[in-house]
Enzyme design. Structure first.
Site, PDB file in Angstrom:
ATOM      1  N   ASN A 131       0.708  -1.238   0.038  1.00 28.92           N
ATOM      2  CA  ASN A 131      -0.044   0.062   0.049  1.00 28.92           C
ATOM      3  C   ASN A 131       0.840   1.107   0.035  1.00 28.92           C
ATOM      4  O   ASN A 131       1.993   1.245  -0.648  1.00 28.92           O
ATOM      5  CB  ASN A 131      -1.116  -0.154   1.043  1.00 28.92           C
ATOM      6  CG  ASN A 131      -2.303   0.599   0.872  1.00 28.92           C
ATOM      7  OD1 ASN A 131      -2.526   1.597   0.589  1.00 28.92           O
ATOM      8  ND2 ASN A 131      -3.279  -0.426   0.349  1.00 28.92           N
ATOM      9  N   ARG A 132       0.462   2.428   0.263  1.00 30.67           N
ATOM     10  CA  ARG A 132       1.127   3.791   0.537  1.00 30.67           C
ATOM     11  C   ARG A 132       1.607   4.266   1.712  1.00 30.67           C
ATOM     12  O   ARG A 132       1.350   3.836   2.684  1.00 30.67           O
ATOM     13  CB  ARG A 132       0.157   4.668  -0.222  1.00 30.67           C
ATOM     14  CG  ARG A 132      -0.743   4.517  -1.593  1.00 30.67           C
ATOM     15  CD  ARG A 132      -1.622   5.239  -1.769  1.00 30.67           C
ATOM     16  NE  ARG A 132      -2.078   4.988  -3.231  1.00 30.67           N
ATOM     17  CZ  ARG A 132      -3.074   3.849  -3.587  1.00 30.67           C
ATOM     18  NH1 ARG A 132      -3.783   3.449  -2.636  1.00 30.67           N
ATOM     19  NH2 ARG A 132      -3.307   3.883  -4.940  1.00 30.67           N
ATOM     20  N   HIS A 190      -1.911  -9.538  -3.853  1.00 29.65           N
ATOM     21  CA  HIS A 190      -2.613  -8.426  -4.783  1.00 29.65           C
ATOM     22  C   HIS A 190      -3.181  -9.025  -6.041  1.00 29.65           C
ATOM     23  O   HIS A 190      -2.842  -9.003  -7.126  1.00 29.65           O
ATOM     24  CB  HIS A 190      -1.576  -7.407  -5.227  1.00 29.65           C
ATOM     25  CG  HIS A 190      -2.264  -6.449  -5.512  1.00 29.65           C
ATOM     26  ND1 HIS A 190      -2.589  -5.959  -6.861  1.00 29.65           N
ATOM     27  CD2 HIS A 190      -2.524  -5.044  -4.969  1.00 29.65           C
ATOM     28  CE1 HIS A 190      -3.335  -4.803  -6.937  1.00 29.65           C
ATOM     29  NE2 HIS A 190      -3.176  -4.159  -5.918  1.00 29.65           N
ATOM     30  N   ASP A 229     -11.513   1.776  -3.158  1.00 32.68           N
ATOM     31  CA  ASP A 229     -10.121   1.581  -3.076  1.00 32.68           C
ATOM     32  C   ASP A 229      -9.747   1.801  -1.437  1.00 32.68           C
ATOM     33  O   ASP A 229      -9.065   2.562  -1.277  1.00 32.68           O
ATOM     34  CB  ASP A 229      -9.089   2.360  -4.001  1.00 32.68           C
ATOM     35  CG  ASP A 229      -7.690   1.634  -4.023  1.00 32.68           C
ATOM     36  OD1 ASP A 229      -7.321   0.673  -3.060  1.00 32.68           O
ATOM     37  OD2 ASP A 229      -7.003   2.330  -4.785  1.00 32.68           O
ATOM     38  N   GLU A 281      -7.180  -7.379  -0.284  1.00 30.92           N
ATOM     39  CA  GLU A 281      -6.040  -7.606   0.064  1.00 30.92           C
ATOM     40  C   GLU A 281      -6.126  -7.522   1.784  1.00 30.92           C
ATOM     41  O   GLU A 281      -6.539  -6.771   2.425  1.00 30.92           O
ATOM     42  CB  GLU A 281      -5.125  -6.142   0.077  1.00 30.92           C
ATOM     43  CG  GLU A 281      -4.674  -5.935  -1.407  1.00 30.92           C
ATOM     44  CD  GLU A 281      -4.263  -4.674  -1.920  1.00 30.92           C
ATOM     45  OE1 GLU A 281      -3.337  -4.185  -1.191  1.00 30.92           O
ATOM     46  OE2 GLU A 281      -5.087  -3.755  -2.383  1.00 30.92           O
TER      47      GLU A 281
END
Length: 416
Positions: A104-105, A209, A290, A372
């Site tokens: 992820n981010r 993923h 998302d 996920e």
């Protein structure tokens, strides 16, 4: 002090741990390295009801075959027809791989450990001030799902991959050694991900993923997955994000009946996308999902993540009758409704309809979804969440461990 441990000896340590115990299952047996890839580069494993193919690139799942309620075999994950195509695809949508070393981010591609600031490779949302990107997604330009893992064991029903991630790779501190094991049994896909930080403290968060379409992209009524029914029984809250999907630090309630309410009852993924609330739900100018939902099981007291009926997510297609219940030890769950797909990603020869101009052999917007299992996203930049023990690992400490079981069944109704 550096931990001088060889890959082989770590393998001996970790392999006994890698047969994830799932609902009703006992893991893998008869480990052997005598099996190899087929002519397309796929490593196959088998069990009752399921057949799956994997590739070393990203330790990715490439095919998952199951018969639908009519007895027709469906390949229900997106991918390519041969292993080489994964390395050539410039779009690289992280097809079926293991994002790492941090999934992820990461806000501003920066985090701090023990007062020291680290800058990792930015690769998303470029701006004038940050031409390479305003954040890091799935570990950087050369994250784990861009790399070839090593096959360390392969049997009829299980395969284990390994990777050594060097100190400083993509800007992350310390060496990490990881093992990814996939096992099939009794209509169930198990996976277990273990990672050890050998030299320095470092963030680790992994996931799978995989892009899903439980109709095998062959539904002759719709070419999207918006007809799939989704249920998150423990997820009354989600991680609040800004317009580029970076967590703000807020934990947001999913009010009953709202777009992000999948906890009060199962509903089709497309059921609420016509509501104004859905606009911007997956970022700037984006309608869809998302979203990182919090998995809150503790309110019911101690729990066993493997206990039958304790799934954290359920996905089902009434059209095919295929259902999957997701069990995991993780405490967050991300679902992406393939908002960014645009009809350029081809289907495999094992998928879709042929000679039907109404259904091109590509994946359209909303034509799939990603599920996920993971921990709270970007928690390394939110110490107030108190997730450090779940995401920061160092030499001599506990390893990072993720376990999950995807339990399949065939049902005729979306509410079953």
């Amino acid at each position: 002090m550096r931990l001088h441990t060889s890959l082989a000896s770590l393998g001996a340590l970790l392999l006994p741990l890698t047969a994830a115990q799932s609902p009703g299952g006992t893991g893998s047996s008869n480990i052997t390295s005598s099996l190899g890839p087929d002519e397309h580069g796929f490593y196959w494993i088998y069990s009752e009801g399921l057949t799956a193919a994997f590739i070393p690139y990203g330790a990715s799942i490439a095919k998952l075959l199951i018969n639908d309620k009519y007895g027709v075999q469906r390949d229900i994950v997106a991918g390519f027809d041969n292993a080489t195509a994964y390395t050539l695809d410039k779009a690289h949508p992280h097809l079926g791989g293991v994002p790492g070393r941090y999934a992820n981010r990461i806000q501003n591609s920066t985090f701090e450990i023990d007062g020291e600031t680290y800058h990792v490779d930015p690769n998303e949302n470029p701006t004038a001030d940050a031409p390479d990107g305003a954040d890091t997604l799935h570990g950087g330009h050369d994250g784990w799902d861009y790399r070839n893992f090593t096959v360390v064991s392969h049997s009829n029903d299980s395969i284990t991959f390994s990777i050594v991630d060097s100190d400083g790779e993509q800007g992350f501190p310390g060496e990490v050694i990881s093992y990814i094991t996939y096992t099939l049994h009794d209509f169930t896909w198990d996976f277990k991900m273990v990672a050890i930080a050998t030299t320095k403290k470092t963030p680790i968060m992994l996931s799978s993923h995989t892009y899903w379409n439980l109709d095998g992209f062959a539904n002759n009524e719709t070419n999207t997955a918006l007809n799939h029914t989704f249920y998150l029984p423990y997820s009354g809250q989600r991680v609040g994000v800004d317009p580029i999907l970076i967590p703000t630090g807020d934990i947001v309630a999913n009010k009953k009946g709202s777009v992000n309410d999948f906890w009060s009852a199962p509903k089709q993924i497309g059921a609420d996308l016509g509501k104004s609330e859905a606009e911007g739900n997956c970022g700037f100018n984006c309608t869809g999902y998302d979203t990182c939902w919090i998995v809150s099981r503790g309110q019911d007291g101690p729990y066993d993540w493997k206990a039958e009926g304790g799934f954290v997510a359920r996905l089902q297609s009434e059209w095919s009758g295929i259902q999957v219940d997701v069990y995991t030890d993780q405490e967050a769950f991300q679902m992406y409704s393939c908002n960014g797909q645009n009809g350029t990603m081809p289907l495999k020869t094992t998928q879709g309809l042929f000679d039907n101009e109404d259904f091109p052999r590509t994946i359209p917007q909303y034509g799939c979804l990603v599920m996920e299992v993971e921990d709270w996203i970007d928690a390394i930049n939110h110490p107030e969440w108190q997730r450090e023990s779940k995401q920061i690992f160092g030499p001599g400490g506990d390893p990072y461990v993720l376990q999950a079981s995807y339990v399949f069944s065939i049902n005729d109704t979306a509410s079953s």
